[in-house]
Design a protein around this motif. Structure first.
Motif, short mmCIF file in Angstrom:
data_model
loop_
_atom_site.label_atom_id
_atom_site.label_comp_id
_atom_site.label_asym_id
_atom_site.label_seq_id
_atom_site.Cartn_x
_atom_site.Cartn_y
_atom_site.Cartn_z
N GLY A 136 7.25 77.40 58.11
CA GLY A 136 7.14 75.94 57.76
C GLY A 136 7.36 74.99 59.21
N VAL A 137 7.05 73.95 59.07
CA VAL A 137 7.40 72.79 60.17
C VAL A 137 8.13 71.72 59.40
N SER A 138 8.76 70.94 60.48
CA SER A 138 9.71 69.86 60.00
C SER A 138 9.10 68.51 60.22
N GLN A 139 9.75 67.48 59.76
CA GLN A 139 9.31 66.11 60.28
C GLN A 139 10.60 65.33 60.81
N THR A 140 9.95 64.60 61.82
CA THR A 140 11.33 63.77 62.25
C THR A 140 10.72 62.33 62.47
N VAL A 141 9.84 61.81 61.76
CA VAL A 141 9.04 60.59 62.47
C VAL A 141 9.09 59.68 60.86
N LEU A 142 9.20 58.36 61.04
CA LEU A 142 8.97 57.63 59.91
C LEU A 142 7.63 57.75 59.43
N PHE A 143 7.16 57.59 58.12
CA PHE A 143 5.79 57.73 57.82
C PHE A 143 4.87 56.69 58.41
N GLU A 144 5.50 55.36 58.53
CA GLU A 144 4.68 54.42 59.17
C GLU A 144 4.19 54.70 60.71
N ASN A 145 5.11 55.37 61.31
CA ASN A 145 4.96 55.61 62.94
C ASN A 145 4.13 56.68 63.08
N PHE A 146 3.73 57.41 62.23
CA PHE A 146 2.50 58.40 62.67
C PHE A 146 1.48 57.42 63.39
N SER A 147 0.93 57.88 64.56
CA SER A 147 0.06 57.15 65.19
C SER A 147 -1.22 57.22 64.77
N GLN A 148 -1.77 58.34 63.62
CA GLN A 148 -2.90 58.11 62.78
C GLN A 148 -2.33 59.20 61.55
N ILE A 149 -2.64 58.92 60.39
CA ILE A 149 -2.43 59.44 59.22
C ILE A 149 -2.51 61.02 59.22
N GLN A 150 -3.67 61.29 59.93
CA GLN A 150 -4.07 62.78 59.79
C GLN A 150 -3.07 63.47 60.75
N ASP A 151 -2.13 62.80 61.38
CA ASP A 151 -0.95 63.75 62.27
C ASP A 151 0.00 64.32 61.33
N ALA A 152 -0.16 63.93 59.97
CA ALA A 152 0.78 64.41 58.78
C ALA A 152 0.31 65.76 58.49
N ASN A 153 -1.17 65.98 58.62
CA ASN A 153 -1.80 67.10 58.04
C ASN A 153 -1.08 68.53 58.10
N PRO A 154 -0.61 68.77 59.62
CA PRO A 154 -0.13 70.02 59.80
C PRO A 154 1.01 70.36 59.06
N ILE A 155 1.75 69.25 58.55
CA ILE A 155 3.00 69.83 57.79
C ILE A 155 2.45 70.18 56.25
N MET A 156 1.51 69.53 55.78
CA MET A 156 1.25 69.91 54.63
C MET A 156 0.58 71.40 54.86
N ASP A 157 -0.43 71.45 55.73
CA ASP A 157 -1.10 72.72 55.80
C ASP A 157 -0.27 73.87 55.98
N THR A 158 0.81 73.82 56.71
CA THR A 158 1.80 74.88 56.92
C THR A 158 2.56 75.08 55.85
N ASN A 159 3.26 74.09 55.40
CA ASN A 159 4.31 74.26 54.34
C ASN A 159 4.04 74.62 52.94
N PHE A 160 2.71 73.97 52.54
CA PHE A 160 1.88 74.19 51.16
C PHE A 160 0.91 75.14 51.57
N TRP A 161 -0.24 74.96 51.93
CA TRP A 161 -1.37 75.58 51.90
C TRP A 161 -0.92 76.90 52.71
N GLY A 162 -0.11 77.08 53.72
CA GLY A 162 0.12 78.02 54.58
C GLY A 162 0.65 79.34 53.47
N SER A 163 1.57 78.86 52.25
CA SER A 163 2.00 79.63 51.53
C SER A 163 0.91 80.16 50.36
N THR A 164 0.07 79.34 49.92
CA THR A 164 -0.71 79.67 48.73
C THR A 164 -1.81 80.37 49.46
#
Length: 228
Positions: A136-164
């Motif tokens: 898993g990977v963590s997150q330490t940034v406000l949602f609105e402060n992602f420079s682009q929304i795609q930057d959030a994808n690795p979190i879901m890709d690792t934490n959820f899809w990486g398990s499934t």
């Protein structure tokens, strides 16, 4: 102004303590509590000689879960991206009691790597008894402060899809061994934590998915979730 200063003097100290606890000490507290839960779990089951595949095994919770299994005599397949760190964990696990340990470097967000993790484990050991979904990977940034929304994808890709992904390929082999899937989730799945919006969502997705999967796989494969 005097009244405002009095109010601030009263409120600021406890608020500061709460802030420090949430952002500095609470993750450490959860880490220790989770390891204690795993330790108690292993004390109940005899895992000597069982084959345990652990994702995210190069550091943190995954590393220490590997050591707990090693102390009980389990054989280990250790998965993570950093091969040099996996080598260190593998050597320590052997010293603690594992008879046979292999490392399989790779990325849980890649489907082909997840296929490789299972195939190499089966090729070497002939079976897999426990799958520990820890990467898993963590997150330490406000949602609105992602420079682009795609930057959030690795979190879901690792934490959820990486398990499934890896679970999908492990199921046929776990069914043969009457094995177990262990999922390292997080209290963030249930407790709102600032600067952890996508992280919390990924952990909540894990809980929902594996609670449903537990019903689908029962009684052939056990599913256990740690979300302390």
């Amino acid at each position: 102004m005097d009244v405002l200063h009095i109010i601030l003097n009263i409120l600021l100290p406890p608020l500061t303590i709460i802030f420090l606890f949430l952002f500095l000490f609470y993750p450490i507290y959860l880490f220790i509590k989770l390891l204690n839960c795993v330790r108690k779990h292993l004390c109940v089951e005899n895992v000597a000689g069982k084959v345990v595949l652990i994702t995210g095994a190069s550091s943190g919770i995954g590393e220490h879960v590997a050591y707990e299994y090693a102390k009980k005599g389990a054989d280990l397949a250790l998965v993570a991206r950093r091969e040099d760190r996996l080598q260190i964990v593998a050597e320590t696990s052997r010293k603690l009691g594992s008879r046979d340990v292999i490392i399989i470097p790779g990325d849980v967000t890649k489907i082909n790597d997840c296929m490789k993790f299972i195939s190499e484990t089966i090729s070497h050991f002939g079976k897999v008894d426990h799958l520990i979904n820890n990467a898993g990977v963590s997150q330490t940034v406000l949602f609105e402060n992602f420079s682009q929304i795609q930057d959030a994808n690795p979190i879901m890709d690792t934490n959820f899809w990486g398990s499934t992904y890896i679970t999908y390929y492990a199921i046929p082999h776990l069914r043969k061994s009457k094995g177990k899937i262990v999922v390292i989730a997080s209290a963030a799945a249930k407790i709102a934590i600032p600067v952890a919006t996508i992280y919390s969502a990924s952990k909540a997705a894990l809980l929902g998915f594996y609670e449903a999967l537990r019903i689908e796989l029962n009684p052939d494969i056990k599913v256990e979730l740690f979300a302390e």
